[in-house]
Design an enzyme around this catalytic site. Structure first.
Site, short mmCIF file in Angstrom:
data_model
loop_
_atom_site.label_atom_id
_atom_site.label_comp_id
_atom_site.label_asym_id
_atom_site.label_seq_id
_atom_site.Cartn_x
_atom_site.Cartn_y
_atom_site.Cartn_z
N LYS A 182 0.90 -1.17 0.00
CA LYS A 182 0.00 0.00 0.00
C LYS A 182 0.93 1.21 0.00
O LYS A 182 1.57 1.53 1.00
CB LYS A 182 -0.88 0.03 1.26
CG LYS A 182 -1.90 1.16 1.24
CD LYS A 182 -1.61 2.19 2.31
CE LYS A 182 -2.50 3.39 2.20
NZ LYS A 182 -2.10 4.33 1.12
N GLY B 36 6.38 5.97 7.83
CA GLY B 36 5.49 7.13 7.70
C GLY B 36 5.47 7.94 8.97
O GLY B 36 6.43 7.96 9.74
N GLU C 234 8.89 2.64 11.06
CA GLU C 234 9.93 3.62 10.71
C GLU C 234 9.24 4.97 10.63
O GLU C 234 8.61 5.28 9.61
CB GLU C 234 10.55 3.27 9.36
CG GLU C 234 11.30 1.96 9.33
CD GLU C 234 12.64 2.04 10.02
OE1 GLU C 234 13.09 3.16 10.35
OE2 GLU C 234 13.23 0.99 10.25
N LEU C 235 9.31 5.75 11.70
CA LEU C 235 8.49 6.96 11.76
C LEU C 235 9.35 8.22 11.64
O LEU C 235 10.48 8.17 11.19
CB LEU C 235 7.65 6.93 13.03
CG LEU C 235 6.87 5.60 13.22
CD1 LEU C 235 6.09 5.59 14.51
CD2 LEU C 235 5.96 5.31 12.04
N CYS D 167 13.13 11.82 6.41
CA CYS D 167 12.95 11.56 7.85
C CYS D 167 14.24 11.86 8.61
O CYS D 167 14.20 12.33 9.74
CB CYS D 167 12.51 10.14 8.08
SG CYS D 167 13.54 8.94 7.26
P1 NAP Z 1 1.81 9.08 6.59
O1 NAP Z 1 0.70 10.02 6.42
O2 NAP Z 1 1.86 8.27 7.84
O3 NAP Z 1 1.79 8.14 5.31
C1 NAP Z 1 2.70 7.07 5.14
C2 NAP Z 1 1.96 5.88 4.58
O4 NAP Z 1 1.06 5.38 5.57
C3 NAP Z 1 1.08 6.23 3.38
O5 NAP Z 1 1.06 5.13 2.51
C4 NAP Z 1 -0.28 6.45 4.02
O6 NAP Z 1 -1.34 6.33 3.12
C5 NAP Z 1 -0.26 5.35 5.04
N1 NAP Z 1 -1.18 5.50 6.15
C6 NAP Z 1 -1.31 6.56 6.98
N2 NAP Z 1 -2.25 6.29 7.92
C7 NAP Z 1 -2.71 5.04 7.68
C8 NAP Z 1 -3.68 4.20 8.31
N3 NAP Z 1 -4.37 4.60 9.38
N4 NAP Z 1 -3.91 2.98 7.80
C9 NAP Z 1 -3.22 2.56 6.71
N5 NAP Z 1 -2.27 3.30 6.07
C10 NAP Z 1 -2.02 4.53 6.56
O7 NAP Z 1 3.21 9.80 6.46
P2 NAP Z 1 3.55 11.09 5.62
O8 NAP Z 1 3.24 12.24 6.48
O9 NAP Z 1 3.00 11.05 4.26
O10 NAP Z 1 5.14 10.86 5.51
C11 NAP Z 1 6.05 11.64 6.14
C12 NAP Z 1 6.43 11.05 7.48
O11 NAP Z 1 7.13 9.83 7.28
C13 NAP Z 1 7.39 11.95 8.20
O12 NAP Z 1 7.05 11.97 9.57
C14 NAP Z 1 8.73 11.29 7.98
O13 NAP Z 1 9.70 11.62 8.93
C15 NAP Z 1 8.34 9.84 8.00
N6 NAP Z 1 9.35 9.01 7.36
C16 NAP Z 1 10.05 8.13 8.12
C17 NAP Z 1 11.04 7.36 7.54
C18 NAP Z 1 11.87 6.37 8.35
O14 NAP Z 1 12.50 5.52 7.75
N7 NAP Z 1 11.88 6.44 9.66
C19 NAP Z 1 11.30 7.49 6.18
C20 NAP Z 1 10.56 8.40 5.44
C21 NAP Z 1 9.57 9.15 6.04
P3 NAP Z 1 -2.03 7.61 2.45
O15 NAP Z 1 -1.02 8.29 1.61
O16 NAP Z 1 -3.12 7.00 1.64
O17 NAP Z 1 -2.54 8.48 3.56
#
Ligand code: NAP
Length: 473
Positions: free
Chosen positions: A155, A207, A229-230, A263
């Site tokens: 996904k 995410g 991995e947040l 991130c």
């Molecule tokens: P996000 O909103 O959490 O989205 C990431 C993924 O999770 C997307 O595919 C999203 O789908 C999905 N998702 C979110 N909520 C969900 C739920 N309740 N059920 C199922 N799937 C769900 O993250 P973002 O804001 O786009 O990304 C940026 C964040 O990611 C930042 O905080 C960044 O630091 C972090 N990040 C961490 C790493 C690491 O390796 N630690 C690497 C890269 C990024 P949708 O797009 O459909 O909402």
């Protein structure tokens, strides 16, 4: 849920993708599960050639794949090309080393016979991935688990469907069996029901904290192994003995790469007081040189952010920080282009009671803090709800290493970019999640680390009584 590519440079809708049906989800799970059972009878190494082929096809199609990623989420075309190459190198690494790394691990034990841990596959995995590195994020989990023999469902983020479909096609074109990686344009509810399915054994999410909490809750309820991995609010510590030019050369690059949407981007610059003024001046000079524009144009050096929503969120955070007492040292002016541009911005004077002090700023905004000792730098770096990475800059590498040891995060680099490579474990602590991707740790994140003890049957007639299972010293 709409899976759509809206080009963040032109703001034009490029393509909308149809939602996955319940039948498609069921077919994907049952195909994956059948493949899991087939793969269990095959050697790990039997998958290496296909993984190399995936790497070859990524490289052969680099330009087109880079164009798709840049159209999906706006990063510079050159950065997209680098990402395709990095993804290929991860595939090659696990194709070359996966089999050796998954060999049984012997344990020295007092038990009779030989004790070994076998690293075996567990079943179908659910991958939930973000848009910021639309190929590399998938590959971090895909390559190790393809070698392990765990089929995967994907996904991807709703704004990078083009990249998701392109990655799946590369896997298929390389000859990987059906079910190896199935991309699904699923809703959150469908993700929840996939995780609950008894044929699915784990979930890897990269995410935000919000996404991580929701998915980890569902995984926990269903007792499914998961890795999270947040986000990160990484500290970049400039020690008093640092060379200022080395520090600034690293600083602006790590803050601006991928329009600051990494991130592990350095987000909080913690600078020794003797270097603070010069650091700010030189950081500003580098930010001023950045050229916004079409991310496909090689002359552009700062890309738009990935979406209108992301830009508005970050702008709201800047406004809130300023209302809370932060000062704008540079930036925060509108950019006269249609895309989702946010001018690189430098914030100072962010106190602990500022409403943005603990928030991750996911874009080209540098928060700069002044400290008067190493202890103060460490305390400030650790005063975070997140714990992903960090960078320390010092002319004395041992001094830098000593500080690095005291930082509460999963990764710290001294005098270096925080690079991600297949042999290095990637992941964090605290609110940045748990588990590691890549390296030996990531390779075995979803294995059954099964103990097998192989002994000759005991000779009960000559046994002195009791259970004759211990070796004599
Ligand atoms: P996000 O909103 O959490 O989205 C990431 C993924 O999770 C997307 O595919 C999203 O789908 C999905 N998702 C979110 N909520 C969900 C739920 N309740 N059920 C199922 N799937 C769900 O993250 P973002 O804001 O786009 O990304 C940026 C964040 O990611 C930042 O905080 C960044 O630091 C972090 N990040 C961490 C790493 C690491 O390796 N630690 C690497 C890269 C990024 P949708 O797009 O459909 O909402």
């Amino acid at each position: 849920m709409a899976y759509q590519t809206i080009n963040p440079y032109t703001n034009k809708l490029v393509k909308t993708y149809p939602d996955a049906t319940t039948e498609e989800v069921e077919t994907a799970i049952s195909t994956g599960n059948a493949l899991y059972n087939k793969w269990r009878a095959e050697s790990v190494n039997s998958r290496a050639a296909t993984l190399h082929k995936i790497a070859d096809l990524l490289r052969e199609n680099e330009d087109e794949l880079a164009r798709i990623a840049t159209t999906d989420m706006g990063k510079l075309y050159a950065e997209s090309k680098d990402e395709v190459e990095l993804s290929a190198s991860i595939a090659d690494y696990y194709a070359d080393h996966g089999s050796e790394m998954l060999k049984p691990t012997p344990i020295s034990s007092r038990n009779t016979g030989d004790a070994e841990i076998f690293h075996q596959s567990t079943g179908v995995l659910m991958l939930v991935e973000p848009w910021n590195f639309p190929y590399y994020q998938i590959m971090r989990v895909f390559a190790p688990n393809f070698m392990v023999g765990n089929p995967m469902l994907l996904k991807h983020a709703s704004n990078t469907p083009g990249s998701a479909a392109a990655f799946e096609k590369i896997v298929r074109d390389a000859g990987a069996p059906d079910g190896s990686l199935t991309n699904l344009f699923v809703s959150y509810d469908q993700v929840a029901s996939i995780i609950a399915d008894s044929r699915v054994q784990g979930v890897a999410l990269t995410g935000s904290k919000r996404g991580g909490q929701s998915v980890a809750e569902i995984a926990g309820k269903n007792l499914k192994k998961n890795s999270m991995e947040l986000g990160g609010s990484d500290a970049f510590i400039v020690l008093s003995d640092a060379d200022i030019d080395t520090a600034v050369d690293l600083a602006w690059r790590v803050r601006i790469y991928n329009a600051g949407q990494v991130c592990t981007s350095a987000k909080r610059f913690i600078v020794a007081d003797n270097l603070y003024d010069e650091f700010l001046k030189k950081l500003k000079a580098n930010f001023e040189k950045l050229v916004p524009g079409d991310p496909m144009d090689p002359k552009t050096t700062i890309a738009p952010m990935n979406s209108k929503r992301a830009k508005e969120k970050l702008q709201g955070q800047i406004d809130k920080a300023v209302t809370g007492g932060a000062k704008i040292y540079y930036g925060n002016e509108p950019i006269d282009l249609p895309g989702q541009f946010l001018q690189p911005t430098i914030l100072t004077d962010i106190d602990k009671d500022n409403p943005e002090f603990y928030d991750e700023m996911f874009g080209p905004v540098a928060q700069v803090f002044k400290v008067s000792s190493d202890e103060e730098a460490i305390e400030l770096a650790n005063d975070s709800e997140l714990g992903l990475g960090g960078i320390v800059v010092s002319e004395d590498v041992q001094h830098g290493k000593h500080i690095a040891e005291q930082i509460e995060t999963g990764m710290v680099f001294v005098n270096s970019f925080l690079v991600s490579l297949p042999e290095l474990p990637f992941g964090g602590v605290k609110g940045s999640g748990y588990g590691r991707e890549m390296s030996q740790l990531g390779l075995t994140a979803f294995t059954n680390d099964k103990l097998i003890v192989t002994a000759q049957a005991p000779d009960w007639n000559n046994s002195a009584g009791g259970l004759a299972v211990f070796k004599k010293d």
